[in-house]
Design a protein around this motif. Structure first.
Motif, PDB file in Angstrom:
ATOM      1  N   PHE A 255      18.500  43.025  33.609  1.00 49.39           N
ATOM      2  CA  PHE A 255      18.674  44.298  34.306  1.00 49.39           C
ATOM      3  C   PHE A 255      17.775  45.359  33.681  1.00 49.39           C
ATOM      4  CE2 PHE A 255      21.171  47.445  36.603  1.00 49.39           C
ATOM      5  CZ  PHE A 255      21.041  48.576  35.824  1.00 49.39           C
TER       6      PHE A 255
ATOM      7  N   TYR B 171      33.771  39.886  36.862  1.00 43.44           N
ATOM      8  CA  TYR B 171      33.130  39.136  37.932  1.00 43.44           C
ATOM      9  C   TYR B 171      32.143  38.155  37.308  1.00 43.44           C
ATOM     10  CZ  TYR B 171      35.007  42.954  40.698  1.00 43.44           C
ATOM     11  OH  TYR B 171      35.854  43.860  41.275  1.00 43.44           O
TER      12      TYR B 171
ATOM     13  N   TYR C  70      29.314  34.826  38.020  1.00 45.49           N
ATOM     14  CA  TYR C  70      28.404  34.297  39.028  1.00 45.49           C
ATOM     15  C   TYR C  70      27.625  33.094  38.482  1.00 45.49           C
ATOM     16  CZ  TYR C  70      28.931  39.222  40.461  1.00 45.49           C
ATOM     17  OH  TYR C  70      29.430  40.453  40.804  1.00 45.49           O
TER      18      TYR C  70
ATOM     19  N   TYR D 279      11.729  42.178  39.934  1.00 42.27           N
ATOM     20  CA  TYR D 279      12.408  42.017  41.214  1.00 42.27           C
ATOM     21  C   TYR D 279      13.077  43.323  41.626  1.00 42.27           C
ATOM     22  CZ  TYR D 279      12.192  36.988  40.139  1.00 42.27           C
ATOM     23  OH  TYR D 279      11.779  35.715  39.831  1.00 42.27           O
TER      24      TYR D 279
ATOM     25  N   VAL E 188      15.140  32.926  42.575  1.00 39.14           N
ATOM     26  CA  VAL E 188      16.504  32.821  42.059  1.00 39.14           C
ATOM     27  C   VAL E 188      17.458  32.859  43.253  1.00 39.14           C
ATOM     28  CG1 VAL E 188      18.254  33.916  40.620  1.00 39.14           C
ATOM     29  CG2 VAL E 188      15.843  33.978  39.916  1.00 39.14           C
TER      30      VAL E 188
ATOM     31  N   TYR F  33      22.829  50.011  46.842  1.00 39.83           N
ATOM     32  CA  TYR F  33      22.134  50.501  45.656  1.00 39.83           C
ATOM     33  C   TYR F  33      20.840  49.712  45.475  1.00 39.83           C
ATOM     34  CZ  TYR F  33      25.867  53.492  43.903  1.00 39.83           C
ATOM     35  OH  TYR F  33      26.771  54.507  43.736  1.00 39.83           O
TER      36      TYR F  33
ATOM     37  N   GLY G 121      31.032  46.471  39.044  1.00 38.84           N
ATOM     38  CA  GLY G 121      30.335  45.269  39.474  1.00 38.84           C
ATOM     39  C   GLY G 121      28.858  45.277  39.725  1.00 38.84           C
TER      40      GLY G 121
ATOM     41  N   PHE H 243      21.459  32.664  44.803  1.00 34.87           N
ATOM     42  CA  PHE H 243      22.887  32.839  44.553  1.00 34.87           C
ATOM     43  C   PHE H 243      23.641  31.559  44.915  1.00 34.87           C
ATOM     44  CE2 PHE H 243      26.963  34.867  44.446  1.00 34.87           C
ATOM     45  CZ  PHE H 243      27.663  34.443  45.567  1.00 34.87           C
TER      46      PHE H 243
ATOM     47  N   PHE I  10      17.542  37.621  45.495  1.00 31.63           N
ATOM     48  CA  PHE I  10      16.226  37.788  44.890  1.00 31.63           C
ATOM     49  C   PHE I  10      15.133  37.391  45.873  1.00 31.63           C
ATOM     50  CE2 PHE I  10      16.966  38.587  40.355  1.00 31.63           C
ATOM     51  CZ  PHE I  10      18.324  38.321  40.259  1.00 31.63           C
TER      52      PHE I  10
ATOM     53  N   GLN J  58      18.951  50.907  37.833  1.00 28.65           N
ATOM     54  CA  GLN J  58      19.600  50.938  39.142  1.00 28.65           C
ATOM     55  C   GLN J  58      19.757  52.378  39.591  1.00 28.65           C
ATOM     56  OE1 GLN J  58      24.040  50.024  39.709  1.00 28.65           O
ATOM     57  NE2 GLN J  58      23.068  48.155  40.462  1.00 28.65           N
TER      58      GLN J  58
ATOM     59  N   LEU K 229      28.453  46.332  46.880  1.00 27.20           N
ATOM     60  CA  LEU K 229      29.604  45.515  46.540  1.00 27.20           C
ATOM     61  C   LEU K 229      30.216  44.946  47.809  1.00 27.20           C
ATOM     62  CD1 LEU K 229      31.361  47.714  43.832  1.00 27.20           C
ATOM     63  CD2 LEU K 229      30.028  45.646  43.468  1.00 27.20           C
ATOM     64  N   SER K 230      30.633  43.706  47.731  1.00 25.98           N
ATOM     65  CA  SER K 230      31.302  43.096  48.874  1.00 25.98           C
ATOM     66  C   SER K 230      32.750  43.582  48.922  1.00 25.98           C
ATOM     67  CB  SER K 230      31.274  41.583  48.745  1.00 25.98           C
ATOM     68  OG  SER K 230      32.169  41.177  47.723  1.00 25.98           O
TER      69      SER K 230
ATOM     70  N   ALA L  94      35.193  41.886  48.447  1.00 24.18           N
ATOM     71  CA  ALA L  94      35.889  41.238  47.337  1.00 24.18           C
ATOM     72  C   ALA L  94      35.519  41.863  46.003  1.00 24.18           C
ATOM     73  CB  ALA L  94      35.565  39.748  47.325  1.00 24.18           C
ATOM     74  N   GLY L  95      34.572  42.794  46.022  1.00 23.69           N
ATOM     75  CA  GLY L  95      34.205  43.468  44.786  1.00 23.69           C
ATOM     76  C   GLY L  95      33.066  42.821  44.034  1.00 23.69           C
ATOM     77  N   SER L  96      32.572  41.684  44.490  1.00 26.55           N
ATOM     78  CA  SER L  96      31.447  41.067  43.793  1.00 26.55           C
ATOM     79  C   SER L  96      30.149  41.643  44.321  1.00 26.55           C
ATOM     80  CB  SER L  96      31.476  39.554  43.971  1.00 26.55           C
ATOM     81  OG  SER L  96      31.187  39.189  45.301  1.00 26.55           O
ATOM     82  N   TYR L  97      29.071  41.421  43.578  1.00 25.19           N
ATOM     83  CA  TYR L  97      27.783  42.014  43.920  1.00 25.19           C
ATOM     84  C   TYR L  97      26.777  40.888  43.966  1.00 25.19           C
ATOM     85  CZ  TYR L  97      24.112  45.600  43.893  1.00 25.19           C
ATOM     86  OH  TYR L  97      23.064  46.424  44.208  1.00 25.19           O
ATOM     87  N   GLN L  98      26.695  40.272  45.133  1.00 26.41           N
ATOM     88  CA  GLN L  98      25.790  39.155  45.299  1.00 26.41           C
ATOM     89  C   GLN L  98      24.361  39.660  45.306  1.00 26.41           C
ATOM     90  OE1 GLN L  98      26.631  36.742  48.734  1.00 26.41           O
ATOM     91  NE2 GLN L  98      24.502  36.148  48.955  1.00 26.41           N
ATOM     92  N   LEU L  99      23.549  39.113  44.446  1.00 29.58           N
ATOM     93  CA  LEU L  99      22.157  39.521  44.349  1.00 29.58           C
ATOM     94  C   LEU L  99      21.276  38.561  45.128  1.00 29.58           C
ATOM     95  CD1 LEU L  99      22.086  40.323  40.526  1.00 29.58           C
ATOM     96  CD2 LEU L  99      22.134  41.968  42.401  1.00 29.58           C
TER      97      LEU L  99
ATOM     98  N   TYR M 256      23.868  31.299  39.535  1.00 32.52           N
ATOM     99  CA  TYR M 256      22.642  31.308  40.297  1.00 32.52           C
ATOM    100  C   TYR M 256      21.820  30.103  39.850  1.00 32.52           C
ATOM    101  CZ  TYR M 256      23.447  36.195  41.653  1.00 32.52           C
ATOM    102  OH  TYR M 256      23.965  37.356  42.189  1.00 32.52           O
TER     103      TYR M 256
ATOM    104  N   TYR N 199      15.204  44.102  38.325  1.00 32.38           N
ATOM    105  CA  TYR N 199      15.365  43.140  37.236  1.00 32.38           C
ATOM    106  C   TYR N 199      13.991  42.677  36.773  1.00 32.38           C
ATOM    107  CZ  TYR N 199      20.417  42.505  37.693  1.00 32.38           C
ATOM    108  OH  TYR N 199      21.777  42.695  37.692  1.00 32.38           O
TER     109      TYR N 199
END
Lengths: 113, 113
Positions: A46, B31, B33, A87, B43, A32, B99, B45, A103, A49, A93-94, A96-101, B35, A36
């Protein structure tokens, strides 16, 4: 993670529409596109998206062409308070379900009176 | 709009001391995080946390760092023995089911002297 490229800076006069384009040539099927906004000494906020075509909310519009290799954030009638860093991020989503951003350096938008 | 809150807003500590940065994520989010942003830089992670365990972490998140969700509402980042290069803004973020939309706190500015 797909790499993004966007202009380092842009200037605009108050009241104008601003379009910031981001290229993401190696975007993956599940990715996706997220934008930001960050003011100095504040956390990223945010904006919008999308996955494809056009998305609009009360703040901005996001245009995504069919090939999804770029996207354009459109800010209608900017004001001085829109001066910030914007940005473009691409990711999914990974497992594991997390969404590492991830930047990048963003686009520093300066709105001029 | 619900928000992520972080305390303290500014922390000064001596090199080698332990610090704990605190965050209250949005209440129904799943979830969490951390940063960080070194002054003038991107920024970055650090770590994501889900279901009471770390789901992803970056290379920055070494053995000096740990995270905890001690009581179902707070989410903490501990740095065991701070170094000068740990000086940065630390942002907590949270996202709900699905997420992809992360809300950031206002940050804690950590200064190591």
């Amino acid at each position: 993670l797909a790499k993004t490229t966007q202009p380092i800076s842009m200037d605009s006069y108050e009241g104008q529409e601003v379009n910031i384009t981001c290229s993401h040539n190696n975007i993956a099927t599940n990715d996706y596109i997220t934008w930001y906004q960050q003011f100095p000494s504040q956390g990223p906020r945010f904006i919008i998206q999308g996955y494809k075509t056009k998305v609009t909310n009360e703040v901005a519009s996001l245009f995504i062409p069919a090939d999804r290799k770029s996207s354009t954030l459109s800010l209608p009638r900017v004001s001085l308070s829109d001066t910030a860093v914007y940005y473009c991020l691409v990711g999914a989503l990974s497992g594991a379900g997390s969404y590492q951003l991830t930047f990048g350096k963003g686009t520093k938008l300066s709105v001029i009176p | 709009e619900p928000e992520v809150t972080q305390t303290p807003s500014h922390q000064v500590t001596q090199m080698g001391q332990e610090v704990i940065l605190r965050c209250v994520p949005i209440s129904n989010h799943l979830y969490f995080y951390w940063y960080r942003q070194i002054l003038g830089q991107k920024v970055e992670f650090l770590v994501s946390f889900y279901n009471n365990e770390i789901s992803e972490k970056s290379e920055i998140f070494d053995d000096q760092f740990s995270v905890e969700r001690p009581d179902g509402s707070n989410f903490t980042l501990k740095i065991r023995s701070t170094k000068l290069e740990d000086s940065a803004m630390y942002f907590c973020a949270s996202s709900g089911a699905g997420g992809r939309k992360a809300f950031f706190g206002q940050g804690t500015r950590l200064t190591v002297v």
